[in-house]
Scaffold this motif. Structure first.
Motif, PDB file in Angstrom:
ATOM      1  N   GLU A  71      -8.329  17.982   6.881  1.00 44.37           N
ATOM      2  CA  GLU A  71      -8.539  18.634   5.599  1.00 44.37           C
ATOM      3  C   GLU A  71      -7.191  18.912   4.967  1.00 44.37           C
ATOM      4  OE1 GLU A  71     -10.857  22.091   6.299  1.00 44.37           O
ATOM      5  OE2 GLU A  71     -12.689  20.993   6.790  1.00 44.37           O
ATOM      6  N   GLY A  72      -7.220  19.083   3.660  1.00 49.57           N
ATOM      7  CA  GLY A  72      -5.977  19.350   2.934  1.00 49.57           C
ATOM      8  C   GLY A  72      -5.830  18.416   1.760  1.00 49.57           C
ATOM      9  N   SER A  73      -4.594  18.055   1.451  1.00 45.08           N
ATOM     10  CA  SER A  73      -4.319  17.169   0.316  1.00 45.08           C
ATOM     11  C   SER A  73      -3.897  15.794   0.824  1.00 45.08           C
ATOM     12  CB  SER A  73      -3.227  17.770  -0.575  1.00 45.08           C
ATOM     13  OG  SER A  73      -2.122  18.187   0.206  1.00 45.08           O
ATOM     14  N   PHE A  74      -4.152  14.765   0.012  1.00 49.99           N
ATOM     15  CA  PHE A  74      -3.920  13.386   0.436  1.00 49.99           C
ATOM     16  C   PHE A  74      -3.332  12.596  -0.729  1.00 49.99           C
ATOM     17  CE2 PHE A  74      -5.424   8.981   0.944  1.00 49.99           C
ATOM     18  CZ  PHE A  74      -4.939   8.690   2.208  1.00 49.99           C
ATOM     19  N   LEU A  75      -2.315  11.785  -0.403  1.00 42.57           N
ATOM     20  CA  LEU A  75      -1.644  10.977  -1.413  1.00 42.57           C
ATOM     21  C   LEU A  75      -1.575   9.534  -0.913  1.00 42.57           C
ATOM     22  CD1 LEU A  75       0.044  10.754  -4.063  1.00 42.57           C
ATOM     23  CD2 LEU A  75       2.062  11.337  -2.692  1.00 42.57           C
ATOM     24  N   SER A  76      -2.054   8.605  -1.736  1.00 42.56           N
ATOM     25  CA  SER A  76      -2.036   7.179  -1.387  1.00 42.56           C
ATOM     26  C   SER A  76      -1.265   6.431  -2.470  1.00 42.56           C
ATOM     27  CB  SER A  76      -3.468   6.635  -1.281  1.00 42.56           C
ATOM     28  OG  SER A  76      -3.464   5.306  -0.791  1.00 42.56           O
ATOM     29  N   ILE A  77      -0.153   5.770  -2.058  1.00 44.13           N
ATOM     30  CA  ILE A  77       0.728   5.084  -3.015  1.00 44.13           C
ATOM     31  C   ILE A  77       0.813   3.599  -2.662  1.00 44.13           C
ATOM     32  CG2 ILE A  77       3.046   4.998  -4.004  1.00 44.13           C
ATOM     33  CD1 ILE A  77       3.430   7.882  -3.115  1.00 44.13           C
ATOM     34  N   PRO A  78       0.506   2.698  -3.602  1.00 43.21           N
ATOM     35  CA  PRO A  78       0.612   1.259  -3.310  1.00 43.21           C
ATOM     36  C   PRO A  78       2.061   0.840  -3.108  1.00 43.21           C
ATOM     37  CG  PRO A  78       0.133   1.617  -5.641  1.00 43.21           C
ATOM     38  CD  PRO A  78       0.032   2.948  -4.971  1.00 43.21           C
ATOM     39  N   LEU A  79       2.281  -0.083  -2.175  1.00 46.67           N
ATOM     40  CA  LEU A  79       3.606  -0.659  -1.933  1.00 46.67           C
ATOM     41  C   LEU A  79       3.702  -1.923  -2.775  1.00 46.67           C
ATOM     42  CD1 LEU A  79       3.628  -0.255   1.960  1.00 46.67           C
ATOM     43  CD2 LEU A  79       4.733   1.229   0.274  1.00 46.67           C
ATOM     44  N   LYS A  80       4.395  -1.808  -3.915  1.00 53.84           N
ATOM     45  CA  LYS A  80       4.414  -2.899  -4.888  1.00 53.84           C
ATOM     46  C   LYS A  80       5.788  -3.548  -4.967  1.00 53.84           C
ATOM     47  CE  LYS A  80       2.287  -2.178  -8.806  1.00 53.84           C
ATOM     48  NZ  LYS A  80       1.878  -1.559 -10.085  1.00 53.84           N
ATOM     49  N   PHE A  81       5.773  -4.884  -4.959  1.00 50.75           N
ATOM     50  CA  PHE A  81       6.986  -5.668  -5.208  1.00 50.75           C
ATOM     51  C   PHE A  81       6.700  -6.509  -6.448  1.00 50.75           C
ATOM     52  CE2 PHE A  81       9.770  -9.331  -4.831  1.00 50.75           C
ATOM     53  CZ  PHE A  81      10.971  -8.755  -4.475  1.00 50.75           C
ATOM     54  N   GLY A  82       7.246  -6.075  -7.586  1.00 49.20           N
ATOM     55  CA  GLY A  82       6.882  -6.723  -8.849  1.00 49.20           C
ATOM     56  C   GLY A  82       5.417  -6.446  -9.136  1.00 49.20           C
ATOM     57  N   ASN A  83       4.645  -7.510  -9.345  1.00 47.99           N
ATOM     58  CA  ASN A  83       3.207  -7.370  -9.584  1.00 47.99           C
ATOM     59  C   ASN A  83       2.390  -7.539  -8.308  1.00 47.99           C
ATOM     60  OD1 ASN A  83       3.535  -6.982 -12.389  1.00 47.99           O
ATOM     61  ND2 ASN A  83       3.672  -9.190 -12.717  1.00 47.99           N
ATOM     62  N   GLU A  84       3.058  -7.797  -7.184  1.00 48.54           N
ATOM     63  CA  GLU A  84       2.367  -8.028  -5.912  1.00 48.54           C
ATOM     64  C   GLU A  84       2.241  -6.716  -5.141  1.00 48.54           C
ATOM     65  OE1 GLU A  84       2.786 -10.776  -1.853  1.00 48.54           O
ATOM     66  OE2 GLU A  84       4.403 -10.698  -3.339  1.00 48.54           O
ATOM     67  N   ILE A 136      10.397   6.052  -2.629  1.00 49.68           N
ATOM     68  CA  ILE A 136      10.493   5.571  -1.244  1.00 49.68           C
ATOM     69  C   ILE A 136       9.546   4.395  -1.029  1.00 49.68           C
ATOM     70  CG2 ILE A 136       9.977   6.182   1.157  1.00 49.68           C
ATOM     71  CD1 ILE A 136      11.108   8.938   0.581  1.00 49.68           C
ATOM     72  N   ALA A 137       8.341   4.477  -1.582  1.00 51.03           N
ATOM     73  CA  ALA A 137       7.384   3.373  -1.456  1.00 51.03           C
ATOM     74  C   ALA A 137       7.947   2.095  -2.064  1.00 51.03           C
ATOM     75  CB  ALA A 137       6.059   3.741  -2.133  1.00 51.03           C
ATOM     76  N   SER A 138       8.667   2.238  -3.176  1.00 55.68           N
ATOM     77  CA  SER A 138       9.281   1.071  -3.815  1.00 55.68           C
ATOM     78  C   SER A 138      10.306   0.419  -2.897  1.00 55.68           C
ATOM     79  CB  SER A 138       9.939   1.496  -5.135  1.00 55.68           C
ATOM     80  OG  SER A 138      10.620   0.412  -5.726  1.00 55.68           O
ATOM     81  N   GLN A 139      11.126   1.241  -2.206  1.00 55.29           N
ATOM     82  CA  GLN A 139      12.129   0.709  -1.289  1.00 55.29           C
ATOM     83  C   GLN A 139      11.470   0.071  -0.052  1.00 55.29           C
ATOM     84  OE1 GLN A 139      15.259   0.508  -2.218  1.00 55.29           O
ATOM     85  NE2 GLN A 139      14.686   1.563  -4.091  1.00 55.29           N
ATOM     86  N   ILE A 140      10.384   0.674   0.423  1.00 52.28           N
ATOM     87  CA  ILE A 140       9.660   0.092   1.557  1.00 52.28           C
ATOM     88  C   ILE A 140       9.123  -1.288   1.182  1.00 52.28           C
ATOM     89  CG2 ILE A 140       7.634   0.336   3.044  1.00 52.28           C
ATOM     90  CD1 ILE A 140       7.998   3.362   2.870  1.00 52.28           C
ATOM     91  N   ALA A 161      11.827  -3.906   1.367  1.00 51.73           N
ATOM     92  CA  ALA A 161      12.143  -4.260   2.755  1.00 51.73           C
ATOM     93  C   ALA A 161      11.077  -5.175   3.346  1.00 51.73           C
ATOM     94  CB  ALA A 161      12.285  -3.002   3.589  1.00 51.73           C
ATOM     95  N   ILE A 162       9.817  -4.870   3.079  1.00 51.41           N
ATOM     96  CA  ILE A 162       8.719  -5.686   3.611  1.00 51.41           C
ATOM     97  C   ILE A 162       8.780  -7.100   3.042  1.00 51.41           C
ATOM     98  CG2 ILE A 162       6.209  -5.972   3.601  1.00 51.41           C
ATOM     99  CD1 ILE A 162       6.041  -2.883   3.662  1.00 51.41           C
ATOM    100  N   LYS A 163       9.010  -7.207   1.739  1.00 53.99           N
ATOM    101  CA  LYS A 163       9.083  -8.528   1.109  1.00 53.99           C
ATOM    102  C   LYS A 163      10.256  -9.323   1.667  1.00 53.99           C
ATOM    103  CE  LYS A 163       7.518 -11.500  -1.880  1.00 53.99           C
ATOM    104  NZ  LYS A 163       6.153 -12.073  -1.744  1.00 53.99           N
ATOM    105  N   ASN A 164      11.418  -8.678   1.815  1.00 48.78           N
ATOM    106  CA  ASN A 164      12.590  -9.364   2.386  1.00 48.78           C
ATOM    107  C   ASN A 164      12.290  -9.877   3.782  1.00 48.78           C
ATOM    108  OD1 ASN A 164      14.138  -8.954   0.146  1.00 48.78           O
ATOM    109  ND2 ASN A 164      15.294  -7.232   0.968  1.00 48.78           N
ATOM    110  N   SER A 165      11.661  -9.041   4.592  1.00 46.41           N
ATOM    111  CA  SER A 165      11.360  -9.418   5.967  1.00 46.41           C
ATOM    112  C   SER A 165      10.418 -10.615   6.013  1.00 46.41           C
ATOM    113  CB  SER A 165      10.737  -8.230   6.711  1.00 46.41           C
ATOM    114  OG  SER A 165      10.433  -8.569   8.033  1.00 46.41           O
ATOM    115  N   LYS A 166       9.409 -10.618   5.151  1.00 47.68           N
ATOM    116  CA  LYS A 166       8.452 -11.730   5.131  1.00 47.68           C
ATOM    117  C   LYS A 166       9.109 -13.024   4.670  1.00 47.68           C
ATOM    118  CE  LYS A 166       4.132  -9.161   4.607  1.00 47.68           C
ATOM    119  NZ  LYS A 166       2.900  -8.994   3.808  1.00 47.68           N
TER     120      LYS A 166
END
Length: 456
Positions: free
Chosen positions: A246-259, A285-289, A292-297
């Protein structure tokens, strides 16, 4: 757009790759050469950036400890271009901090001599100044956190290692009790929990449909979703019943450009626990993640291409020798098979090279279907194949070779012919101690088998 010196190797490698692609070379040599040049340029760029980051770490530390004595102009000349906006903001924040500290001291001195009415006014100003000072300090901490996240992007290309170190860093620095990084599985299009903090181990690996729950909705729309009270929102699935919270919840998409690559989910026990500044920080922070994910892939894709045989999709010779070296370094027991198709040159001359390619593809499929996933299979060169059987003795490898003999000899290619092969086997560590010896012994036994007409 400015071009830093770290970008020059990449630009040069792209230009050199373009030149190589126009040369009169066989495609078999041209593609690996171009890929090698591009990877070399990228790694040189990475090395330059890492060296620059090391140089500025001392300056950034000095800035944190004695902000009034650091030359910001000199700092901006030494840092990478993407860090300059952070240096500018940090400089402004430090200046504001100093102003508020001075104002606070002045107000404290004035209160000693003020009358009751003036005292209340000054006290209100002091309270406001302290609040502004607190917010400014929080922003400095947030900027330092973003800087730390950015510095990890180039230091770890391995996606799993990056995510594990990232959740540890965020867990230590943020006042957020639980969070998770969920990524899209390219094979199934499902969302998979890849890394967690403060959540039970059973949460890792949970899968969501792209439109399932709050996580799926944030992924499919590409927009953040904030739920101040999870008890009042039916879309919230409590990790599919694995963890009731219970409590508060935040969901942020990890976006690279339009992907959209995945989702960052965060949870606090208190109702309406996220303020606007925290949400803004989490989006950055989500933008930086996502970067990193796109670079790794991308790097994984390049490495995959560089390590594969174009015709069969198996590992190539270099990749196989790397696998052998890695197994020896880890003190694994294995047997190594070197397999060569008999009279393959005559097959090409009689039926054509396209037919010969079909033979190679069929044999590679038979090898893939008959050996385990943990074994390593490669096209070692021309009509040679190599197989590393993990945890297997030479005797076991011989039995496996005997199993596939009939299957290879009966390949249906609409031509009446029998395909045979010769093979040589070596074993680590009972017979060989180095990668070179593993190959040489198998090769020697292969030549003996060619002469005697049987596996050695």
């Amino acid at each position: 757009m400015r071009i830093g010196k770290e970008d020059l190797p990449v630009i040069f490698s792209i230009a050199l790759g373009g030149i190589i692609s126009t040369l009169d070379l066989a495609d078999l040599h041209k593609l690996p050469a171009v890929i090698f040049v591009l990877i070399s340029g990228w790694f040189i760029r990475k090395q330059i950036k890492e060296n620059e980051m090391k140089k500025i770490e001392a300056i950034v530390q000095e800035l944190k400890e004695t902000p009034g004595f650091v030359d910001i102009r000199t700092l901006k000349e030494k840092v990478p271009m993407e860090i300059i906006p952070i240096v500018d903001v940090l400089s402004t924040l430090v200046q504001k901090l100093q102003e508020y500290e001075i104002e606070k001291l002045e107000l404290e001195n004035i209160t000693k001599y003020a009358n009751p009415e003036e005292f209340q006014k000054i006290k209100d100003k002091l309270t406001k100044a302290e609040e502004q000072l607190r917010k400014m300090k929080e922003k400095v901490i947030h900027l330092e956190l973003i800087y730390d996240v950015m510095s990890k992007i180039d230091s770890s290309l391995d996606l799993s290692k990056f995510l594990n170190s990232l959740v540890k860093l965020l867990g230590e620095r943020l006042k957020i009790e639980r969070f998770a990084i969920i990524l899209k599985d390219e094979k199934t299009d499902e969302l998979v929990v890849e890394a967690t903090y403060g959540l039970p181990p059973s949460i890792k690996g949970i899968r969501f449909a792209p439109t399932e729950g709050v996580t799926g909705l944030a992924f499919s729309t590409g927009e953040k979703i904030y739920i101040p009270d999870t008890r009042r929102d039916r879309r919230y699935l409590h990790w599919k019943g694995e963890f009731l919270e219970e409590g508060s919840f935040l969901s942020i998409p990890l976006k690279f450009g339009n992907e959209v690559l995945g989702v960052l989910n965060l949870n606090k026990s208190q109702i309406a626990g996220f303020n606007d500044e925290e949400i803004e920080l989490m989006e950055k922070i989500a933008s930086q993640i996502a970067i990193a994910i796109k670079n790794s892939k991308l790097i994984y894709q390049v490495k995959w291409i560089y390590s594969r045989d174009v015709l069969t999709g198996l590992f190539n010779r270099n990749a196989m020798m790397d696998k052998v070296s890695e197994a020896i370094a880890n003190s694994e027991t294995f047997s190594f098979i070197l397999l060569d198709i008999d009279d393959f040159r005559n097959i090409n001359l009689e039926y054509g090279y396209n037919f010969g390619d079909r033979v190679l593809i069929e044999i590679s499929n038979i090898l893939k279907n008959n050996f385990r996933k943990i074994d390593v299979i490669s096209r070692f060169g021309g009509d040679e194949f190599a197989v590393m059987l993990r945890g297997s003795s030479k005797e076991h490898a011989l039995r496996e070779i005997e199993k596939i003999k009939n299957e290879i000899s009966n390949i249906d290619l609409e031509v009446r012919m029998k395909i045979s092969f010769s093979a040589g086997i070596s074993e680590f560590p009972s017979e060989c101690r180095t990668p070179k010896k593993v190959f040489e012994l198998a090769d020697t036994r292969l030549l003996m088998a060619k002469k005697n007409g049987k596996v050695k």
